[in-house]
Design an enzyme around this catalytic site. Structure first.
Site, mmCIF file in Angstrom:
data_model
loop_
_atom_site.group_PDB
_atom_site.id
_atom_site.type_symbol
_atom_site.label_atom_id
_atom_site.label_comp_id
_atom_site.label_asym_id
_atom_site.label_seq_id
_atom_site.Cartn_x
_atom_site.Cartn_y
_atom_site.Cartn_z
ATOM 1 N N LYS A 113 0.848 -1.198 0.000
ATOM 2 C CA LYS A 113 0.000 0.000 0.000
ATOM 3 C C LYS A 113 0.881 1.246 0.000
ATOM 4 C CE LYS A 113 -3.934 -1.670 2.722
ATOM 5 N NZ LYS A 113 -4.970 -1.562 1.694
ATOM 6 N N ARG A 129 -10.327 -11.416 2.126
ATOM 7 C CA ARG A 129 -11.193 -12.460 1.567
ATOM 8 C C ARG A 129 -10.528 -13.825 1.596
ATOM 9 N NH1 ARG A 129 -11.724 -9.211 -3.956
ATOM 10 N NH2 ARG A 129 -11.658 -7.554 -2.377
HETATM 11 N N1 BES Z 1 -8.045 -3.600 4.436
HETATM 12 C C1 BES Z 1 -8.230 -3.207 3.092
HETATM 13 C C2 BES Z 1 -9.528 -2.418 2.890
HETATM 14 C C3 BES Z 1 -9.640 -1.094 3.582
HETATM 15 C C4 BES Z 1 -9.292 0.073 2.930
HETATM 16 C C5 BES Z 1 -10.141 -1.002 4.862
HETATM 17 C C6 BES Z 1 -9.424 1.289 3.564
HETATM 18 C C7 BES Z 1 -10.269 0.209 5.507
HETATM 19 C C8 BES Z 1 -9.917 1.366 4.863
HETATM 20 C C9 BES Z 1 -8.271 -4.428 2.183
HETATM 21 O O1 BES Z 1 -7.513 -5.508 2.585
HETATM 22 C C10 BES Z 1 -7.782 -4.006 0.845
HETATM 23 O O2 BES Z 1 -6.674 -3.555 0.770
HETATM 24 N N2 BES Z 1 -8.627 -4.142 -0.159
HETATM 25 C C11 BES Z 1 -8.276 -3.782 -1.485
HETATM 26 C C12 BES Z 1 -8.905 -4.795 -2.419
HETATM 27 C C13 BES Z 1 -8.433 -4.693 -3.844
HETATM 28 C C14 BES Z 1 -6.959 -4.982 -3.942
HETATM 29 C C15 BES Z 1 -9.236 -5.671 -4.665
HETATM 30 C C16 BES Z 1 -8.819 -2.382 -1.745
HETATM 31 O O3 BES Z 1 -9.870 -2.036 -1.235
HETATM 32 O O4 BES Z 1 -8.165 -1.646 -2.476
HETATM 33 ZN ZN ZN Z 2 -5.480 -5.375 1.930
#
Ligand code: BES
Ligand code: ZN
Ligand code: ZN
Length: 493
Positions: free
Chosen positions: A275, A349
């Protein structure tokens, strides 16, 4: 905080702060205000008139009583229109009162039970909301701060009942509210504790310390023996080993069984699909689903609903490392399905897939998962509303209804078949990312691949799990969202 309930006239209570509320529409002819006005020699209503106080929801006026009442200060709050009243308003007004009390260093607060006069909600429900508001608004995360000797604190709260006959009902509602606040405090503490300290094992230990709940912890080799390959793939990049947590509450008599699963990623760096720094800042909150489940289990151990509950958490830390899983790796979940991991940041997931397969073995009547699953949910619904999806309309409706009552909004998104094809992989059964749009729905569709015909709902709490700025009864940080909604849902069995 020590609570008492008394059947007394508000104007007779000796305290540091007396909190009363009046409805909109002719608030100034409200009998209580008329009575108080006499004590102020007619100056109270004159003042309120001058300041344009109309009893609108959230309006407030603080008055130093100068000895005209046994109470040292008087806080008058607006209730809004009676027909619009709901317990959330009593919760917010009480949070406001708590903040005022701390500001003026009031130690003993006496308060009316806001909204009870409308009789649309029972006085017990209103007392519960008042207890929740005072309790939740007093939360502070102190674990890493030097002890503050001058810390302000409300020591005593007196609930003013219009009659003695309501006292038992008020006591019951108040104790429910206090109990829920305790569970939410636990959830908030777990979330706010930095990931350095809140590792999967540390979280497991917290779950193990719950009284009235049987907790089992599975270590890495046990998880491997259970063939939870999707979950292990996420965990393998961290030096903090995973811990699978199973909590069990079983009442003497129960007809139904519910499995509740919380996403417990103690830190989500994204893994090798790293990230950007800004997005990583709050990622210690990626175990908010797990925190809510642990907080909830602590509540139901004391609330004792007539339903069997299993709380499950596949706790792991998602880190980039020499041993971390790579984009393109293929993992095998507990049910034998293979998954091509194209984005290691879609890790929630993967952990949930195995937890859901495990949860099905309990043969529950309902299965619910709570997860900070997608940033897309924040885009779609903002940070105050959770997304909900499921394969059973009745279950989804019941959860939404429970959330309405507790002030935890959920909005249903469709598990649209149209988007399922995008989860197909040419070289595995599934891939862990879908199309570029509808990210929240894709997350739900992925989990659905593992639930079979179990009645199931998925709640994406990515938005409401955390607040950047303090709000009504929430401090900056983890909110503990869904503890109350789920406790409400379970108490209906
Ligand atoms: N933990 C994150 C989602 C999240 C984002 C929670 C902001 C709280 C605040 C999750 O694991 C994630 O990174 N999801 C990705 C999924 C994508 C790669 C398909 C996302 O939301 O970008
Ligand atoms: Zn994530
Ligand atoms: Zn995550």
């Amino acid at each position: 905080m020590q609570w008492t309930a008394l059947a007394v006239n508000p104007e007779a209570v000796k305290c540091d702060l007396l909190v009363i509320s009046v409805p909109e529409l002719k608030p100034l002819s409200h009998p209580l205000l008329a009575l108080l006005d006499k004590k102020f020699g007619g100056n109270l209503i004159r003042l309120l008139k001058k300041e344009g106080f109309e009893g609108k929801e959230g309006a407030s006026k603080l008055i130093y009583t100068q000895g005209r009442l046994p109470a040292e200060n008087l806080l008058i709050l607006g209730l809004g229109l009676g027909k619009k009243f709901e317990p959330e308003i009593a919760r917010k007004l009480s949070a406001r009162a708590a903040k005022v009390a701390l500001q003026i260093k009031a130690v003993h607060v006496a308060t009316q039970i806001h909204g009870a006069e409308f009789k649309t909600f029972s006085i017990g429900e209103c007392a519960q909301a008042v207890a929740e508001g005072f309790g939740l608004a007093s939360y502070q995360f102190q674990r890493y701060k030097k002890k503050d000797k001058n810390r302000r604190e409300i020591k005593k709260i007196t609930l003013i009942s219009p009659s003695r006959k309501y006292l038992p009902e008020i006591a019951e509602g108040r104790s429910r509210g206090e109990l829920l606040a305790d569970g939410i405090f636990l959830a908030r503490d777990l979330i706010n504790t930095p990931a350095k300290d809140m590792t999967p094992l540390a979280m497991a230990r917290e779950a193990k310390s719950l009284k009235g709940i049987r907790t089992r912890i599975f270590n890495e080799s046990q998880i491997r023996r259970m063939k939870m390959g999707a979950y292990l793939g996420v965990a393998q990049g961290s030096i903090n080993p995973p811990a699978f947590i199973e909590m069990h509450y079983r009442p003497a008599r129960s007809r139904k069984k519910v499995v509740i699963i919380g996403k417990g990623v103690t830190f989500d760096s994204g893994g090798l699909s790293l990230k950007p720094p800004k997005h990583m800042e709050t990622m210690k909150d990626d175990m908010s689903g797990a925190a809510a489940v642990i907080g909830l289990m602590s509540v139901i151990a004391r609330l004792k609903p007539r339903v069997e509950v299993w709380g499950l958490v596949a706790a792991a830390e998602n880190m980039p490392d020499a041993r971390a899983q790579r984009p393109g790796d293929i993992v095998t979940a507990m049910n034998g399905k293979t998954i091509e991991v194209l984005n290691t940041d879609a890790e929630g997931r993967l952990t949930l897939a195995d937890a859901v397969v495990y949860g099905r073995q309990k043969k529950p009547d309902y299965m619910i998962d709570l997860a900070t699953l997608t940033g897309a949910c924040l885009v779609a619904l903002g940070d105050r509303i959770s997304g909900i999806m499921g394969n059973d309309e009745e279950l989804v409706d019941k959860l939404i209804e429970a959330g309405k009552k507790t002030g935890e909004k959920m909005w249903e998104l469709p598990l649209a078949d149209e988007y399922k094809d995008e989860l197909k992989s040419p070289i595995a059964d599934l891939k862990n990312v879908g199309g570029s749009y509808a990210g929240t729905i894709n997350g739900g569709l992925f989990i659905q691949e593992f639930v079979g015909d179990t009645k199931w709902a998925h709640i994406d709490i990515a938005g409401p799990s955390w607040t950047e700025k303090p709000r009504d009864y929430e401090a900056k940080g983890g909110t503990g969202v869904m503890v109350r909604a789920l406790a409400e849902f379970l108490s209906k069995f």
